[in-house]
Scaffold this motif. Structure first.
Motif, PDB file in Angstrom:
ATOM      1  N   SER A   1       0.872  -0.959   0.072  1.00 59.24           N
ATOM      2  CA  SER A   1      -0.050  -0.023  -0.005  1.00 59.24           C
ATOM      3  C   SER A   1       0.597   1.268  -0.046  1.00 59.24           C
ATOM      4  O   SER A   1       0.359   2.350  -0.388  1.00 59.24           O
ATOM      5  CB  SER A   1      -0.855  -0.007   1.225  1.00 59.24           C
ATOM      6  N   GLY A   2       1.971   1.187   0.341  1.00 57.50           N
ATOM      7  CA  GLY A   2       3.145   2.207   0.212  1.00 57.50           C
ATOM      8  C   GLY A   2       3.544   2.423  -1.161  1.00 57.50           C
ATOM      9  O   GLY A   2       3.402   2.927  -2.054  1.00 57.50           O
ATOM     10  N   LEU A   3       4.969   1.588  -1.304  1.00 54.60           N
ATOM     11  CA  LEU A   3       5.700   1.754  -2.559  1.00 54.60           C
ATOM     12  C   LEU A   3       4.670   1.195  -3.741  1.00 54.60           C
ATOM     13  O   LEU A   3       5.003   1.962  -4.762  1.00 54.60           O
ATOM     14  CB  LEU A   3       6.989   0.618  -2.452  1.00 54.60           C
ATOM     15  N   GLY A   4       4.053   0.109  -3.757  1.00 50.75           N
ATOM     16  CA  GLY A   4       3.284  -0.367  -4.932  1.00 50.75           C
ATOM     17  C   GLY A   4       2.066   0.662  -5.328  1.00 50.75           C
ATOM     18  O   GLY A   4       1.867   0.940  -6.412  1.00 50.75           O
ATOM     19  N   TRP A   5       1.337   1.374  -4.267  1.00 50.49           N
ATOM     20  CA  TRP A   5       0.622   2.250  -4.518  1.00 50.49           C
ATOM     21  C   TRP A   5       1.169   3.569  -5.441  1.00 50.49           C
ATOM     22  O   TRP A   5       0.761   4.014  -6.443  1.00 50.49           O
ATOM     23  CB  TRP A   5      -0.327   2.743  -3.418  1.00 50.49           C
ATOM     24  N   ARG A   6       2.206   3.916  -4.855  1.00 48.47           N
ATOM     25  CA  ARG A   6       2.906   5.012  -5.401  1.00 48.47           C
ATOM     26  C   ARG A   6       3.525   4.673  -6.962  1.00 48.47           C
ATOM     27  O   ARG A   6       3.323   5.551  -7.624  1.00 48.47           O
ATOM     28  CB  ARG A   6       4.219   5.395  -4.634  1.00 48.47           C
ATOM     29  N   ALA A   7       4.009   3.534  -7.194  1.00 49.66           N
ATOM     30  CA  ALA A   7       4.133   3.252  -8.486  1.00 49.66           C
ATOM     31  C   ALA A   7       3.020   3.009  -9.243  1.00 49.66           C
ATOM     32  O   ALA A   7       3.154   3.531 -10.520  1.00 49.66           O
ATOM     33  CB  ALA A   7       4.879   1.726  -8.388  1.00 49.66           C
ATOM     34  N   TYR A   8       2.012   2.724  -8.885  1.00 51.01           N
ATOM     35  CA  TYR A   8       0.718   2.654  -9.711  1.00 51.01           C
ATOM     36  C   TYR A   8       0.123   4.251 -10.039  1.00 51.01           C
ATOM     37  O   TYR A   8      -0.106   4.418 -11.102  1.00 51.01           O
ATOM     38  CB  TYR A   8      -0.361   2.036  -8.914  1.00 51.01           C
ATOM     39  N   ARG A   9       0.255   5.034  -8.908  1.00 45.54           N
ATOM     40  CA  ARG A   9       0.090   6.300  -9.236  1.00 45.54           C
ATOM     41  C   ARG A   9       0.789   7.132 -10.345  1.00 45.54           C
ATOM     42  O   ARG A   9       0.437   8.014 -11.136  1.00 45.54           O
ATOM     43  CB  ARG A   9      -0.056   7.114  -7.828  1.00 45.54           C
ATOM     44  N   ALA A  10       2.155   6.731 -10.316  1.00 48.74           N
ATOM     45  CA  ALA A  10       2.873   7.250 -11.243  1.00 48.74           C
ATOM     46  C   ALA A  10       2.747   6.685 -12.599  1.00 48.74           C
ATOM     47  O   ALA A  10       2.921   7.519 -13.431  1.00 48.74           O
ATOM     48  CB  ALA A  10       4.505   6.884 -10.722  1.00 48.74           C
TER      49      ALA A  10
END
Length: 266
Positions: A177-186
């Motif tokens: 929910s941290g790094l994975g979510w940021r990668a998705y948002r990017a």
């Protein structure tokens, strides 16, 4: 008898089907349950009307280990509460990360009392609905029948006041929910540029009416996809001519909507 509002967001219908199972299980216990799509609660005034329910349910699919944007925006619109009880449920392929922790925190900061959390494994529609070609209607119905058993158990817990939490591990919270979510948002701005309608499009307008974020516009000149997409895949499954494509990935792949979900679309 309690009056219960079940708010749900569903792209391809899996979460809607589970929400319907909650409503049926509550009705079997002599309670009145009303299904409320997130799209119908698009103003603060409509959200304020939720205070009239004795109990609220909120259901959504997991999008990259968090609640999808229409649900987090709903949480922002909700008025402050003096302790209205809420139960949460989510549909997912596997690990939900910190999705429940984040949703619970957003609701509790506004004064809601989150009493029960449950997740249901319905498969991942980000495989571009491969199961539409692999599973028969009978197999899909059997899958939801298993879920229905778990829903009845959850409703029993909710009505009896038994709490259940789905807390995230450190890996789920930080890596997913941290790094994975940021990668998705990017990646999202690049991903949503892949939508198009091919030559089979009849300009029927169903995709425009069904899109939960008003991201699609249909005109004589064709179909235009804006930048408000949340990759819910509803348009992909709803198009009657299978004209909507996601780049080159979906040209030879199946389309999926949960049985019965089409009749709920505008």
């Amino acid at each position: 008898m309690q009056h219960i509002g079940i708010v749900y967001f569903s792209g391809t219908g899996n979460t809607w089907r589970v929400a319907e199972q909650y409503a049926n299980a509550l009705a079997a216990q002599q309670h009145e349950a009303e299904l409320l799509p997130v799209e119908s609660l698009d103003t603060s005034e409509r959200c304020e009307a939720l205070a009239a329910y004795d109990l609220l349910g909120v259901g959504y699919p997991i999008h990259f280990w968090r609640a999808p944007r229409p649900v987090t925006e709903l949480f922002e619109r909700l008025p402050r509460s003096g302790g209205q009880p809420v139960f949460l449920f989510a549909t997912a392929q596997f690990d939900v990360g910190a999705a429940f922790d984040l949703a619970r925190g957003a609701l509790e900061r506004k004064g809601y009392a989150v009493l029960h959390e449950a997740r249901y494994y319905t498969g991942c529609d980000y495989y571009f609905s491969a199961k539409a070609r692999q599973l028969s209607d009978e197999q899909i119905a059997r899958q939801f029948a298993w879920i229905e058993t778990d829903v009845r158990e959850a409703v029993g817990d909710i009505l009896a006041g038994r709490e259940r939490r789905a807390r995230a591990s450190d890996v789920g919270r930080v890596a997913l929910s941290g790094l994975g979510w940021r990668a998705y948002r990017a990646a999202l701005p690049w991903l949503i540029r892949s939508w198009r309608a091919d030559e089979r499009c009849t300009r029927c307008g169903l995709c425009e009416r069904a899109c939960p974020t008003h991201n699609i516009r249909v005109s004589d000149g064709g179909v235009t996809f804006d930048r408000k997409c949340v990759l819910c895949l509803r348009c992909l499954g709803a198009c009657p001519s299978e004209a909507i494509q996601f780049g080159k990935l979906t040209a030879q792949m199946g389309r999926y909507l949960a049985p019965g979900f089409r009749r709920t679309l505008p």
